[in-house]
Design a protein around this motif. Sequence first.
Motif, short mmCIF file in Angstrom:
data_model
loop_
_atom_site.label_atom_id
_atom_site.label_comp_id
_atom_site.label_asym_id
_atom_site.label_seq_id
_atom_site.Cartn_x
_atom_site.Cartn_y
_atom_site.Cartn_z
N ALA A 121 0.86 -1.19 0.00
CA ALA A 121 0.00 0.00 0.00
C ALA A 121 0.89 1.23 0.00
CB ALA A 121 -0.90 0.01 1.24
N ALA A 122 0.29 2.35 -0.34
CA ALA A 122 1.04 3.62 -0.28
C ALA A 122 0.06 4.76 -0.05
CB ALA A 122 1.80 3.82 -1.58
N ASP A 123 0.48 5.73 0.75
CA ASP A 123 -0.32 6.95 0.91
C ASP A 123 0.34 8.00 0.03
OD1 ASP A 123 -1.71 5.60 2.99
OD2 ASP A 123 0.02 6.03 4.30
N LEU A 124 -0.42 8.48 -0.92
CA LEU A 124 0.16 9.41 -1.89
C LEU A 124 -0.34 10.82 -1.62
CD1 LEU A 124 -0.56 7.27 -5.12
CD2 LEU A 124 1.44 7.17 -3.61
N ASP A 125 0.56 11.78 -1.63
CA ASP A 125 0.13 13.18 -1.55
C ASP A 125 1.07 14.02 -2.39
OD1 ASP A 125 2.39 14.11 0.16
OD2 ASP A 125 1.49 12.73 1.62
N MET A 159 -1.82 -2.01 -7.67
CA MET A 159 -2.24 -0.96 -8.61
C MET A 159 -3.63 -0.44 -8.23
SD MET A 159 0.14 -0.68 -11.00
CE MET A 159 -0.55 -0.23 -12.55
N ALA A 160 -4.52 -1.37 -7.89
CA ALA A 160 -5.88 -0.95 -7.53
C ALA A 160 -5.85 -0.10 -6.27
CB ALA A 160 -6.76 -2.18 -7.34
N SER A 161 -5.01 -0.52 -5.30
CA SER A 161 -4.98 0.24 -4.04
C SER A 161 -4.40 1.64 -4.26
CB SER A 161 -4.20 -0.52 -2.96
OG SER A 161 -2.82 -0.32 -3.15
N LEU A 162 -3.59 1.80 -5.32
CA LEU A 162 -3.03 3.13 -5.61
C LEU A 162 -3.96 3.94 -6.51
CD1 LEU A 162 0.73 2.25 -6.29
CD2 LEU A 162 -0.31 3.05 -4.18
N GLY A 163 -5.07 3.34 -6.89
CA GLY A 163 -6.07 4.06 -7.69
C GLY A 163 -5.85 3.96 -9.19
N PHE A 164 -5.01 3.00 -9.61
CA PHE A 164 -4.81 2.82 -11.06
C PHE A 164 -5.66 1.65 -11.53
CE2 PHE A 164 -0.84 4.81 -9.69
CZ PHE A 164 -0.77 5.87 -10.58
N THR A 165 -6.32 1.83 -12.67
CA THR A 165 -7.11 0.70 -13.17
C THR A 165 -6.15 -0.30 -13.81
OG1 THR A 165 -7.45 2.01 -15.13
CG2 THR A 165 -9.32 1.81 -13.63
N PHE A 166 -6.45 -1.57 -13.64
CA PHE A 166 -5.60 -2.59 -14.24
C PHE A 166 -5.99 -2.75 -15.70
CE2 PHE A 166 -3.32 -6.69 -14.27
CZ PHE A 166 -2.17 -6.24 -13.66
N PHE A 167 -5.22 -3.54 -16.43
CA PHE A 167 -5.43 -3.62 -17.87
C PHE A 167 -6.72 -4.33 -18.22
CE2 PHE A 167 -1.00 -3.54 -16.78
CZ PHE A 167 -0.66 -2.34 -17.36
N LYS A 168 -7.38 -3.78 -19.24
CA LYS A 168 -8.62 -4.40 -19.69
C LYS A 168 -8.30 -5.43 -20.77
CE LYS A 168 -11.45 -0.27 -19.13
NZ LYS A 168 -10.59 0.85 -19.50
N THR A 169 -9.22 -6.39 -20.93
CA THR A 169 -9.05 -7.38 -22.00
C THR A 169 -8.88 -6.64 -23.33
OG1 THR A 169 -10.54 -8.78 -20.79
CG2 THR A 169 -10.11 -9.40 -23.05
N SER A 273 -4.46 4.27 -19.22
CA SER A 273 -5.17 5.54 -19.40
C SER A 273 -4.63 6.60 -18.44
CB SER A 273 -6.67 5.35 -19.21
OG SER A 273 -6.89 4.72 -17.97
N ARG A 274 -4.13 6.18 -17.28
CA ARG A 274 -3.54 7.15 -16.34
C ARG A 274 -2.15 6.67 -15.97
NH1 ARG A 274 -4.09 8.79 -10.98
NH2 ARG A 274 -5.19 6.92 -10.34
N LEU A 275 -1.18 7.53 -16.16
CA LEU A 275 0.22 7.13 -15.91
C LEU A 275 0.82 7.80 -14.68
CD1 LEU A 275 1.60 7.24 -19.58
CD2 LEU A 275 1.33 5.20 -18.16
N THR A 276 0.05 8.70 -14.06
CA THR A 276 0.60 9.39 -12.89
C THR A 276 -0.46 9.48 -11.79
OG1 THR A 276 -0.16 11.55 -13.63
CG2 THR A 276 2.05 10.92 -14.30
N GLY A 277 0.03 9.60 -10.56
CA GLY A 277 -0.83 9.92 -9.41
C GLY A 277 -0.06 10.96 -8.62
N PRO A 278 -0.56 11.36 -7.45
CA PRO A 278 0.21 12.33 -6.66
C PRO A 278 1.62 11.79 -6.37
CG PRO A 278 -1.99 12.02 -5.74
CD PRO A 278 -1.83 11.00 -6.82
N SER A 279 2.63 12.50 -6.80
CA SER A 279 4.05 12.14 -6.60
C SER A 279 4.39 10.75 -7.14
CB SER A 279 4.42 12.20 -5.11
OG SER A 279 4.02 13.41 -4.54
#
Length: 645
Positions: A121-125, A159-169, A273-279
Motif C-alpha cells: 500500500a502507499a499513501d500518496l500526496d 495498482m488498484a490500491s493506488l487508484g490505477f485501473t488494471f489492464f482491460k481485456t 489511461s492514467r500514468l501518474t498519481g500524486p508524486s
Amino acid sequence: MEKVDVLVAGAGPAGSEFAFRMARLGYKVLVLERDSLDREKPCGGGIQTQEILEFGPLPEDVVERHIENARIIAPDGGLLEVPRYLEACGATVKRSVYDRWLSRRAQEAGASYLAHARVVAADLDAQGATVHAQTPAGTLTARGRLLAVATGGTARELMASLGFTFFKTGSYAVTSQYWIELGRDVIDERIGNAIEIYNGASIVPKGYAWIFPKRDVVTVGIGCDASVLEKESITLRRRLDHFLAHHPIASRKLEGGRVVRRDGGPIPFFVASRLTGPSTILLGDAGGFGNAIHGGGIYQARKSAAIAERYGRDFLENGSPAALEACAQASREHFNSHEGRWDVKMRPFFWEDDLVNMTVRRGAQGDQEIVQAMGIILNSDRSHEAAYRLLEPRVLDLVHDCLRERSKRQRAMVEEALAGLYSADTTLDRAIRHILFGDAKRVRASLALMAVEAAGGSAEAALPMAVAFELLHTASLVHDDIMDDARSRRGRACVHRIFGIDLAITAGDALIFEAYRQALSLSSVFGSEPVERVLQIFSACGVRTCHGQAEDLRFPLERATIRRYLKMIHRKTGSMIAAPLESGAVLAGAHPTWQEAFQRFGRNLGVAFQIVDDAIDYLGSEDKARKSLGSDLRRGAGSAMLIYC
Ligand SMILES: Cc1cc2nc3c(=O)[nH]c(=O)nc-3n(C[C@H](O)[C@H](O)[C@H](O)COP(=O)(O)OP(=O)(O)OC[C@H]3O[C@@H](n4cnc5c(N)ncnc54)[C@H](O)[C@@H]3O)c2cc1C
C-alpha cells in the motif's frame, strides 16, 4: 521511517533503469523488490537490437547467445529466414542474470535495494509517497518524494490500491512458456543463434509461438491476445503442449528435451489511461508500454525509465505535478503517437493461416520487401511504420489472392452440397436443376461462409446456412424473371420460358421451402438458440426483399429520385447480401457488435452491387452478363444510371 528522494517499487528493467539514472544524478534511491534480486522473471529473454543500439552492449557474461537471424515459420511449414537487418544484433539472456546486472549497475551508482519487500500500500500526496511493504522482518514503511511504480504486469492489487485501473481485456497478451533443456550442441545444431517465430491462427489465434535459444536451454512459449481465452475452451498451456507434441517442425527440434521450468504471464501492450498519481509515475509493464506485435517489453521498460529521468528530476527540483504530467505526455507521445501504434496495425497481418502461408512463401521466394519488413520488425532501430509501409501493399495483394483461393474452395463446397439436393427425375427437379446449376456465381453463399470463417467459425459446419441463402436467392431470381419476362439467366433460357410460368412459380416456392429445411438442419450442430436467430434473420431478409421488389415494380422512372432508388435497392438487394453475412457471424458466435458490423457491411455492399448491376442492365453485353439485359428500360423503371441520364 526511512526517507529518500526516490522510491522504486519493483526491480525489473524499468525499476532498475530508473534507479540507476536517478542515483547517477545524485538522488537518494531505494528500490523495494518483492522477490529476490536474481529471481527468474517469466520471459523469453529476447533482447531487442534497439536496446543495444540505444543503451549500449550487454556484458558478455550476461549474454546467453548473440542472435544472428530470425526464422518465421508458417502454419503450412513454410520457412522464411530473416537475415540480420543491421550490423548490430539482438541477444538472449536469462532474466535472473540480466536483471541482477541492471540492479548491480544501479547499486554501483548509489541506489539501495531491499529484496523480499512486497509493497502492499502507499499513501500518496503532493509532497511524496509513504509506502508500506511486507518484509520477512515485518512491515517496512518508507517515504519518498517521488514514487516510481515499476511492478510489472502482475501487481493487480497494489495498482488498484493506488487508484490505477488494471489492464482491460484487449490491452494485453497472455502467455505460457516452458524452459526445455536440450544441451548446447543440440541447440547449436537444431536452432543455432536464431529466434524462431511460429505464426498463424492454427498455432494460436491472435498470437504466436516462439523458440528462443539460450546456451543450453530454450524457452518455448505461446502467447495471444487475452480476448482469445474468453472464447476458447482450451487453455494456453494445452495449446503449448499440443504445439510441442504435434508441430511437425517444432516437435522435431525439441525432441529429447527435458522441461525444467514452466512459467508465463501477461504482457500489457496498451499504454494505461492514467500514468501518474500524486508524486507517482508508472514505468514499464505497469504503464502498459509493451510492443503489441512481438510482445517485447524489456527495451520498452528501460525506455520508459529513460524518458522519465528528465521529468523525475524536474519534479524533485520544483515539486510541480506538471513535471509528472509532462512525463506521462512524453511517454504517451513516444509509445503512441511517435510510434503511431504501427505494431498494433500490423498484428492482423500475422493472424490468418492462409495469409501467413502466402507471406512467408513470397518472402522465401525472394520478395525483398517482405524480408526487409520482417527485418525491421525483428532487428532494427527503425520505426515499425517503415515495416508497415512495406508490408501493407503486399498484404493487400495477398489478401486478394487469399480470398480468391478461399472463395474457390467454398464455392466447391456449396456446389457439392447443392448437387445432392435435386437429383430426382421429376419435372420439378429438372426445372430446379436448370436454374440452380447454370452459370451461378454463388456470391451470397460465399459471403456467408467467409463471414463464418472471418468471425472464427467453421465453414463446413455452417454450410447448410450458405446453401439456404443460395436457394432463397435463386428462388427470387426465378420469380423475378417471370415478372420481367426475362429471356435468359445464368447463361441459360429462363425457367419459365422452358417449363412454363406455373412450374417456374412452383420451382421458386420449392426452393424457398428447401431453404428453410436447410436452415433448420443447422440446429443439430449449433443448438437451437443461434439457429433461431438465423431463422429470424432469414425470414426478415425474405420479407424485406419482397418489399423491395414490390417497390421496384412501382418505380416509374419519371417519379424516381436517387433517394427513393437507394432506399429500394437497400431493401431489395442489400437485405439478401447483409443477411448471409450477419448469419455467418451469428453461427461463429461473434460479439453482437461484430454481427451488426457484418450486417452493415453487407447492406452497403448490396447497394453498391445493385448500382453496378443496374448499370450493366443499361450498358452491358448479354454475353458477358450471362442474362438478358435492358429490362429496366423496357418497363420504364428507374435506376441510378437512368435517373442521372
Ligand atoms: C512469457 C513472457 C515472455 C516474454 N518474452 C520477452 C522477450 O523475449 N523479450 C522482451 O523484450 N520482452 C519479453 N516479455 C515482456 C517482458 O518480460 C516485460 O515487458 C518486462 O519484463 C517488463 O519489465 P518491467 O520492469 O516493467 O516489469 P518486470 O520485469 O515484471 O519487473 C517487475 C518487478 O516488480 C516486482 N514486483 C511486483 N509486484 C511488486 C510489489 N508489490 N512490490 C515490490 N515488487 C514488486 C516483480 O517481482 C518484478 O521483479 C515477455 C513476457 C512474458 C510474460
